[in-house]
Design a protein around this motif. Structure first.
Motif, mmCIF file in Angstrom:
data_model
loop_
_atom_site.group_PDB
_atom_site.id
_atom_site.type_symbol
_atom_site.label_atom_id
_atom_site.label_comp_id
_atom_site.label_asym_id
_atom_site.label_seq_id
_atom_site.Cartn_x
_atom_site.Cartn_y
_atom_site.Cartn_z
ATOM 1 N N VAL A 1 0.924 -1.218 -0.037
ATOM 2 C CA VAL A 1 0.276 0.042 -0.063
ATOM 3 C C VAL A 1 1.035 1.210 0.115
ATOM 4 C CG1 VAL A 1 -0.252 0.316 2.521
ATOM 5 C CG2 VAL A 1 -1.803 1.201 1.327
ATOM 6 N N VAL A 2 0.354 2.061 -0.729
ATOM 7 C CA VAL A 2 1.120 3.488 -0.616
ATOM 8 C C VAL A 2 -0.040 4.589 -0.468
ATOM 9 C CG1 VAL A 2 2.131 5.378 -1.982
ATOM 10 C CG2 VAL A 2 3.014 2.854 -2.446
ATOM 11 N N VAL A 3 0.335 5.588 0.378
ATOM 12 C CA VAL A 3 -0.639 6.620 0.908
ATOM 13 C C VAL A 3 -0.330 7.898 0.135
ATOM 14 C CG1 VAL A 3 -1.796 8.048 2.752
ATOM 15 C CG2 VAL A 3 -1.172 5.596 3.303
ATOM 16 N N THR A 4 -1.298 8.534 -0.453
ATOM 17 C CA THR A 4 -0.878 9.719 -1.355
ATOM 18 C C THR A 4 -1.938 11.058 -0.687
ATOM 19 O OG1 THR A 4 -2.569 9.270 -3.036
ATOM 20 C CG2 THR A 4 -0.452 8.282 -3.208
ATOM 21 N N ALA A 5 -1.247 12.180 -1.053
ATOM 22 C CA ALA A 5 -2.000 13.233 -0.722
ATOM 23 C C ALA A 5 -2.081 14.260 -1.808
ATOM 24 C CB ALA A 5 -1.286 13.950 0.410
ATOM 25 N N GLU A 6 -3.130 14.712 -2.008
ATOM 26 C CA GLU A 6 -3.403 15.445 -3.124
ATOM 27 C C GLU A 6 -3.777 17.083 -2.697
ATOM 28 O OE1 GLU A 6 -6.260 16.297 -7.103
ATOM 29 O OE2 GLU A 6 -6.526 14.243 -6.084
ATOM 30 N N LYS A 7 -2.955 18.042 -2.885
ATOM 31 C CA LYS A 7 -3.194 19.373 -2.241
ATOM 32 C C LYS A 7 -3.351 20.205 -3.748
ATOM 33 C CE LYS A 7 -0.330 18.277 1.420
ATOM 34 N NZ LYS A 7 0.924 18.832 2.348
ATOM 35 N N PRO A 8 -4.268 21.316 -3.536
ATOM 36 C CA PRO A 8 -4.445 22.144 -4.495
ATOM 37 C C PRO A 8 -3.322 22.890 -5.185
ATOM 38 C CG PRO A 8 -5.928 22.716 -2.852
ATOM 39 C CD PRO A 8 -4.921 21.885 -2.340
ATOM 40 N N ALA A 9 -2.088 23.080 -4.251
ATOM 41 C CA ALA A 9 -1.191 23.891 -4.669
ATOM 42 C C ALA A 9 -0.009 23.141 -5.333
ATOM 43 C CB ALA A 9 -0.660 25.101 -3.756
ATOM 44 N N ALA A 10 0.173 21.843 -4.636
ATOM 45 C CA ALA A 10 1.416 21.151 -4.706
ATOM 46 C C ALA A 10 1.072 19.797 -5.680
ATOM 47 C CB ALA A 10 1.785 20.791 -3.436
ATOM 48 N N GLY A 11 -0.223 19.713 -5.814
ATOM 49 C CA GLY A 11 -0.371 18.439 -6.552
ATOM 50 C C GLY A 11 -0.432 16.957 -5.698
ATOM 51 N N GLN B 1 2.273 26.139 13.920
ATOM 52 C CA GLN B 1 1.412 26.012 12.659
ATOM 53 C C GLN B 1 1.882 26.703 11.367
ATOM 54 O OE1 GLN B 1 -0.741 23.536 12.374
ATOM 55 N NE2 GLN B 1 -0.347 22.888 14.370
ATOM 56 N N ARG B 2 2.120 26.057 10.091
ATOM 57 C CA ARG B 2 2.426 26.844 9.071
ATOM 58 C C ARG B 2 1.444 27.224 8.311
ATOM 59 N NH1 ARG B 2 6.769 24.402 4.600
ATOM 60 N NH2 ARG B 2 6.644 26.216 3.078
ATOM 61 N N GLN B 3 1.582 28.646 7.687
ATOM 62 C CA GLN B 3 0.236 28.982 7.072
ATOM 63 C C GLN B 3 0.401 28.766 5.439
ATOM 64 O OE1 GLN B 3 -2.582 29.875 8.857
ATOM 65 N NE2 GLN B 3 -1.419 29.269 10.495
ATOM 66 N N PRO B 4 -0.281 29.133 4.699
ATOM 67 C CA PRO B 4 0.006 29.165 3.355
ATOM 68 C C PRO B 4 0.940 30.426 2.914
ATOM 69 C CG PRO B 4 -2.215 28.773 3.494
ATOM 70 C CD PRO B 4 -1.667 29.102 4.878
ATOM 71 N N ASP B 5 1.789 29.872 1.896
ATOM 72 C CA ASP B 5 2.865 31.232 1.564
ATOM 73 C C ASP B 5 2.160 32.316 0.628
ATOM 74 O OD1 ASP B 5 4.853 29.221 2.212
ATOM 75 O OD2 ASP B 5 5.208 28.712 0.312
ATOM 76 N N ILE B 6 2.572 33.261 0.806
ATOM 77 C CA ILE B 6 1.911 34.617 0.225
ATOM 78 C C ILE B 6 3.125 35.211 -0.649
ATOM 79 C CG2 ILE B 6 0.151 34.834 1.719
ATOM 80 C CD1 ILE B 6 1.498 36.983 3.509
#
Length: 879
Positions: A589-599, A805-810
Motif C-alpha cells: 500500500v502507498v498513501v498519497t496526498a493531493e493538495k491544490p497548490a502542490a499536486g 502551525q505553518r500558514q500558506p505562502d503569500i
C-alpha cells in the motif's frame, strides 16, 4: 664616359669596396678518359651583387691561351671551339647568380690543358682573386669489359630453389694507376620496362656492398661476388627465388686517386650478361581413388600420389582435407591428417597417415562413421630451405576430390505423448511423458528428446513453436534462457523415468503455461569411436493444456476513523483491500496526498514484505509524524500526528496485489486506488497579506537600492510573540516576468540568513526592520541587477497547544528595479577616440604638404646636374 653610365659604375665600385671576391674551381688536376665527359664548376664566393655574375672560360694548350666560352660575350669563343659550342658539345650552365659549370662532352686528346675561369669586373678596388685555374688531363680509353668466351647471353631456365652463376671480364691497360669497381645489376620484367637495381658490388677499395633488398641474403651467403683468375668477376646466387628472374648486367667503373687522397671516377661501362627465368617447381597431386562407397563402420583407405621436380634439400608438406562439397576452395572443411615439411605427423580421431613409398602417402580410417563421409582432398606444398636455416613454401597444389559415400542403418520407432497430470487452475502441477516404442532397433543407437511449446492465442493465428529444453544422447540437459530460472528453482523438472520414457514436470503452473506441447525424439548412431551422428527424427502429436481463468479484481475502501477539525489534532484513516480471483495474495500500500497548490505526492508506503518507507514526505522535524501499519492481511491504518493547515487535502490508498509465481518469486498482479478522504480544518485564524515598497527603484550604477517587504494581518489580533515568518527574495531578469526567478537571499523564522552566490551581480543584505517588516539592500548596483524583484513570506502561528502551525505562502507584487545610464561614461571613450583620430589626420596632412614643397617643387638646371655628376666621377678617379 656618358653621364648616364656613372651610376652603375659607381654601384660596382661601391660593391667592390664592400667585400672581397674569391673565384673557386676544383683543386688539383682532373683526369678524364678520352670520349667521356667532364664538368668543371666555377663559383664566386662572398659575392652579393645586384644581378648575375659574368664568367669567362679560357684554356692554355701548347703555350697558347684560347677563349672557350663566355656568359656575356658570344664573340669570346675561339674558332677552334666555335663549332663544338654551337652543337652543344661544349656548354656553360649557370647554377645560380654566382656559379657556372663548364661541360665538355666527348673529350678529345687535344682538350687537355690548363682551364682558367675568370670574372670580368669594374671594381674600383681589387680585393681577393678574380680568376682560378685547373688542369684537365685526357688519357686514352684502356678499359675493357666482356663476357667469357663460350658463354651466351641467352635465357637459361632455372628452377626455383636452384643455383646459378654469372661472370664478367673487366681489365684496364691504362698507364695511370687506376682502380676498378664492379657492380651486378638486375632489371626485372615489368610493363613498360623496369629500372636497374643493384644486386651486389665490389668497390674500387675492395669493399663488398649488397644492393637494396639483398642485405640479408648476402649475410646468409645466398648472394656472393668474388674475383677469379683472368680478371673475371663472378656473381653466385644460391636458392634462387622467383624475383631473381630478369636481365642481368655488369657495370664497371674506373677510379683514380688524386694528390689529396680523394677518388675520382673517370669512366663507366655497362655490359648485358644474361637474361634468366626462374621457373616454379613442377608439382602434380592426384588421389588414386575417385568414388568410394562404404557401409558405416568399414575401414577406409585413400592414397595420394605426388610428382614433383625438386632438387637439393626441398621437402614435402601434405594434408588430407574432408569437405562437405567438391569445391577445392575447402570452405568449411577440416584436416583429417597431415605431415609438415619437418616430418611431424598430426592425426585426428581414428585416422592414420603413412608414407608407403616415394611420392605415395596413404590415409587410413579404421572404423568409419557418418562424419567420415564427404569429399577428400590431398593438398601438397613444397618447402625450400634458405642459407639462414629458414624455410619458405615455394609452391602448393590440391588434388581432385575423392567422394566417399557411407550408407547408414536407420532404426524404426514410434513416439507418443501423454499427459498424466493436467492442471485445472493456475498453481496446479502439470506432467507430460514422451514414450518411444521400438519396432526395429539397430545396434548401438541412442535417443535424445526436445520439448516444444506453442502459446495459446485468442485469435485464429498460428503461434510459432519455441524450444523449452532438450536432453541429448548422453543425457546432458540444456534449458533455454526463458525457462532457465524456473529450472534452477526446481519449478520445472526434466527427467528420464525409464529407458524409453522422458518426462517434463511443472510443479506450479502459470497462466502463460497454457498452450500446446509436443516432443521430438532423435535417434543417434555411433560415429567412429568417440562420436555420434543423428540418423532420424520423429515428432509427436500436440497435447493441449488449457484451463479457464477469470480476470483479477481488486477493490479498496478507505474510511476516516477519527474525525478532526482543528490543527494539531491526529488524522487517522484505514484502507481495506477486497480481492477476487486471486490465490493467496499479498498486498502493498502507498498513501498519497493531493493538495491544490502542490499536486499529488506519495507520503508513506508499506511493501508486501511489511517494509515501511517514507516516500515524498520531506518535512523536517516531522519524520515521525506519519505512521502506516498493517492491522490484518488486507487492512491498513494510516495516522498523522500534529496536523497543520498545510496538510489539508485529499488522502488515498493505492493497494497492489502480489501473487507467488514460478520459482517462489512474487509478481505484481493488479492494483487499485481508494476513494479520497478529505482532511480540512475549521479555523477563524488571521489572514496575512504582503506588499513590497521602494522609495527609489531607479538608481545609477554603483548606487544602492532598498526594498521593504511589509506583512499585514486581517482578522483577530495576534500576539507578535506567536508570529514568525520565513522571508525569501527573488528577482526576474526581465520586466515581462517571462523568465525563471533567481533566488537572492532569505531570512527564516530563526533569523538565519542565506544568500545566493554573487554571480557577477551586486552584494545584497537582508534584515528585519520590525516584527512585520523586512528589508533587502542591493549595494553597488550594476546592469545585471535590472529586473522585477518580489518577496515570498511563509507565516508561522503558535497554537494554543504551544505548537507552530505553518500558514500558506503569500507572494508580493513585483517592483521593477532599473539602472539609469551614465551619459558621461557612455560618451567618454568615443569622444577620446574622435579627438585622437582628428589629430593624427591633421599631422599626416602637414607632413604630406611639407614633403611636396621640399622635394617635388625644387628643380636644378641641367648644367648644374652634369657638373655635379662630373665632380663626383673625378673624385672617384682621384681616389
Amino acid at each position: 664616359m656618358e653621364p648616364g653610365a656613372a651610376v652603375p659604375m659607381l654601384w660596382l665600385g661601391l660593391c667592390g669596396l664592400c667585400m672581397a671576391r674569391v673565384v673557386k674551381v676544383p683543386a688539383g688536376p682532373l683526369l678524364r678518359v678520352e670520349g667521356t665527359e667532364v664538368a668543371i664548376p666555377c663559383d664566386v664566393s662572398e659575392y652579393e651583387g645586384p644581378s648575375e655574375q659574368n664568367f669567362d672560360w679560357q684554356v692554355t694548350r701548347g703555350g697558347v691561351l684560347e677563349g672557350v666560352v663566355s656568359t656575356w660575350d658570344a664573340s669570346f669563343t675561339d674558332a677552334a671551339f666555335r663549332g663544338r659550342v654551337q652543337s652543344g658539345a661544349i656548354e656553360l650552365r649557370r647554377t645560380n647568380n654566382s656559379a657556372v659549370e663548364l661541360r665538355i662532352k666527348g673529350l678529345e686528346a687535344t682538350d687537355q690543358g690548363e682551364y682558367k675561369c675568370s670574372t670580368p669586373s669594374t671594381d674600383a678596388t681589387v680585393s681577393g682573386n678574380y680568376e682560378a685555374s685547373v688542369h684537365v688531363r685526357v688519357i686514352a680509353d684502356a678499359l675493357k669489359v666482356s663476357r667469357l668466351k663460350g658463354r651466351s647471353a641467352s635465357s637459361p631456365n632455372i628452377t626455383e630453389g636452384g643455383d646459378f652463376q654469372l661472370q664478367c671480364l673487366a681489365s684496364t691497360a691504362s698507364a695511370e694507376h687506376t682502380h676498378l669497381s664492379v657492380s651486378w645489376e638486375i632489371r626485372r620484367p615489368k610493363a613498360g620496362g623496369g629500372t636497374w637495381q643493384g644486386v651486389l658490388s665490389l668497390s674500387h677499395q675492395g669493399l663488398l656492398q649488397p644492393g637494396p633488398g639483398y642485405e640479408i641474403r648476402s649475410q646468409n651467403g645466398d648472394t656472393r661476388l668474388d674475383r677469379t683468375a683472368g680478371d673475371a668477376y663472378r656473381l653466385m646466387v644460391s636458392h634462387a627465388l622467383p624475383e631473381d628472374g630478369g636481365e642481368y648486367r655488369c657495370v664497371v667503373q674506373e677510379w683514380v686517386q688524386g694528390a689529396d687522397g680523394s677518388w675520382q671516377q673517370i669512366q663507366q661501362k655497362e655490359l648485358a650478361i644474361a637474361t634468366l627465368e626462374v621457373s616454379p617447381i613442377a608439382l602434380s597431386v592426384a588421389v588414386t581413388e575417385s568414388d568410394v562407397v562404404l557401409r558405416m563402420g568399414d575401414p577406409l583407405e585413400l592414397t595420394c600420389v605426388v610428382t614433383a621436380a625438386v632438387g637439393g634439400m626441398a621437402q614435402i608438406e601434405l594434408a588430407w582435407y574432408l569437405s562437405p562439397t567438391a569445391d577445392d576452395s575447402l570452405q568449411g572443411s577440416r584436416i583429417v591428417a597431415s605431415v609438415d615439411h619437418q616430418s611431424v605427423v598430426n592425426e585426428s580421431g581414428n585416422a592414420h597417415l603413412s608414407h608407403v613409398e616415394a611420392g605415395s602417402y596413404r590415409l587410413s580410417v579404421g572404423s568409419t562413421g557418418a562424419a567420415d563421409g564427404g569429399f577428400y582432398f590431398c593438398r601438397v606444398g613444397v618447402w625450400v630451405p634458405q642459407s639462414n636455416g629458414s624455410w619458405y613454401k615455394a609452391t602448393e597444389e590440391t588434388s581432385p576430390p575423392a567422394n566417399v559415400v557411407l550408407s547408414l542403418a536407420v532404426p524404426t520407432y514410434r513416439i507418443s505423448l501423454e499427459a498424466p497430470t493436467i492442471p485445472t487452475v493456475s498453481e496446479d502441477p502439470m506432467e507430460l511423458v514422451c514414450k518411444v516404442s521400438t519396432a526395429e532397433l539397430a545396434a548401438e543407437v541412442r535417443f535424445s528428446v526436445s520439448w516444444y511449446y506453442e502459446p495459446r492465442l485468442r485469435s485464429d493465428a498460428i503461434a510459432a513453436s519455441e524450444l523449452i529444453g532438450s536432453m541429448d544422447q548422453d543425457s546432458v540437459l540444456q534449458v533455454e534462457d526463458r525457462y532457465k530460472e524456473r529450472a534452477l528453482d526446481g519449478d520445472m523438472v526434466f527427467f528420464k523415468p525409464d529407458v524409453s520414457s522422458y518426462s517434463l514436470r511443472i510443479r506450479r503452473t502459470l497462466d502463460t503455461d497454457r498452450g500446446n506441447y509436443h516432443c521430438m525424439i532423435s535417434s543417434w548412431s555411433r560415429e567412429g569411436i568417440d562420436g555420434w551422428t543423428k540418423s532420424k527424427e520423429e515428432t509427436s502429436k500436440s497435447v493441449n493444456i488449457f484451463w479457464p481463468i477469470e480476470d483479477y479484481h481488486l477493490a479498496v475502501q478507505a474510511l476516516e476513523e477519527r474525525p478532526h477539525s482543528a490543527p494539531g489534532s491526529t488524522f487517522q484513516m484505514s484502507c481495506k483491500a477486497s480481492p477476487r480471483n486471486l490465490k493467496d495474495p499479498r498486498f502493498s500500500v502507498v498513501v498519497t496526498a493531493e493538495k491544490p497548490a502542490a499536486g499529488t505526492a506519495r507520503i508513506l508506503s508499506l511493501s508486501h514484505d511489511s517494509l515501511v518507507r517514507l516516500e515524498d514526505w520531506k518535512d523536517p522535524g516531522r519524520q515521525d509524524a506519519v505512521v502506516l501499519e498493517r492491522i490484518q492481511e488486507n487492512v491498513f491504518r494510516f495516522r498523522m500526528h500534529q496536523t497543520q493547515l498545510t496538510d489539508a487535502g485529499l488522502y488515498r490508498c493505492v493497494v497492489t496485489a502480489w501473487t507467488l509465481g514460478g520459482g517462489g518469486v512474487w509478481q505484481e498482479a493488479i492494483n487499485a486506488t481508494s476513494e479520497p478522504i478529505k482532511m480540512e480544518f475549521q479555523t477563524s485564524g488571521p489572514v496575512f497579506n504582503v506588499s513590497l515598497h521602494s522609495d527609489s527603484p531607479a538608481v545609477y550604477p554603483g548606487e544602492r537600492v532598498e526594498l521593504h517587504c511589509i506583512v499585514t494581518i486581517q482578522g483577530p489580533a495576534v500576539d507578535p510573540d506567536d508570529l514568525s515568518f520565513d522571508v525569501y527574495w527573488f528577482v526576474v531578469r526581465s520586466s515581462a516576468l517571462d523568465k525563471a526567478p533567481v533566488f537572492l537571499a532569505s531570512l527564516d523564522r530563526r533569523a538565519v540568513v542565506s544568500q545566493a552566490p554573487r554571480n557577477g551581480s551586486s552584494d545584497v543584505g537582508v534584515e528585519r526592520v520590525s516584527a512585520m517588516e523586512f528589508r533587502l539592500r542591493v549595494h553597488g548596483c550594476e546592469e545585471q541587477d535590472f529586473g522585477s524583484h518580489y518577496c515570498t513570506v511563509t507565516p508561522w502561528v503558535r497554537s494554543s497547544a504551544d505548537s507552530w502551525q505553518r500558514q500558506p505562502d503569500i507572494k508580493s507584487k513585483p517592483i521593477l528595479v532599473s539602472i539609469k545610464p551614465d551619459m558621461l561614461s557612455a560618451f567618454r571613450y568615443p569622444l577620446l577616440i574622435g579627438i585622437a583620430f582628428a589629430a593624427a589626420v591633421g599631422l599626416l596632412s602637414c607632413l604630406i604638404g611639407y614633403c611636396s614643397t621640399r622635394y617635388c617643387c625644387k628643380k636644378l638646371p641641367a648644367q648644374e646636374v652634369r657638373r655635379d655628376q662630373r665632380r663626383r666621377l673625378m673624385s672617384m678617379e682621384m681616389d
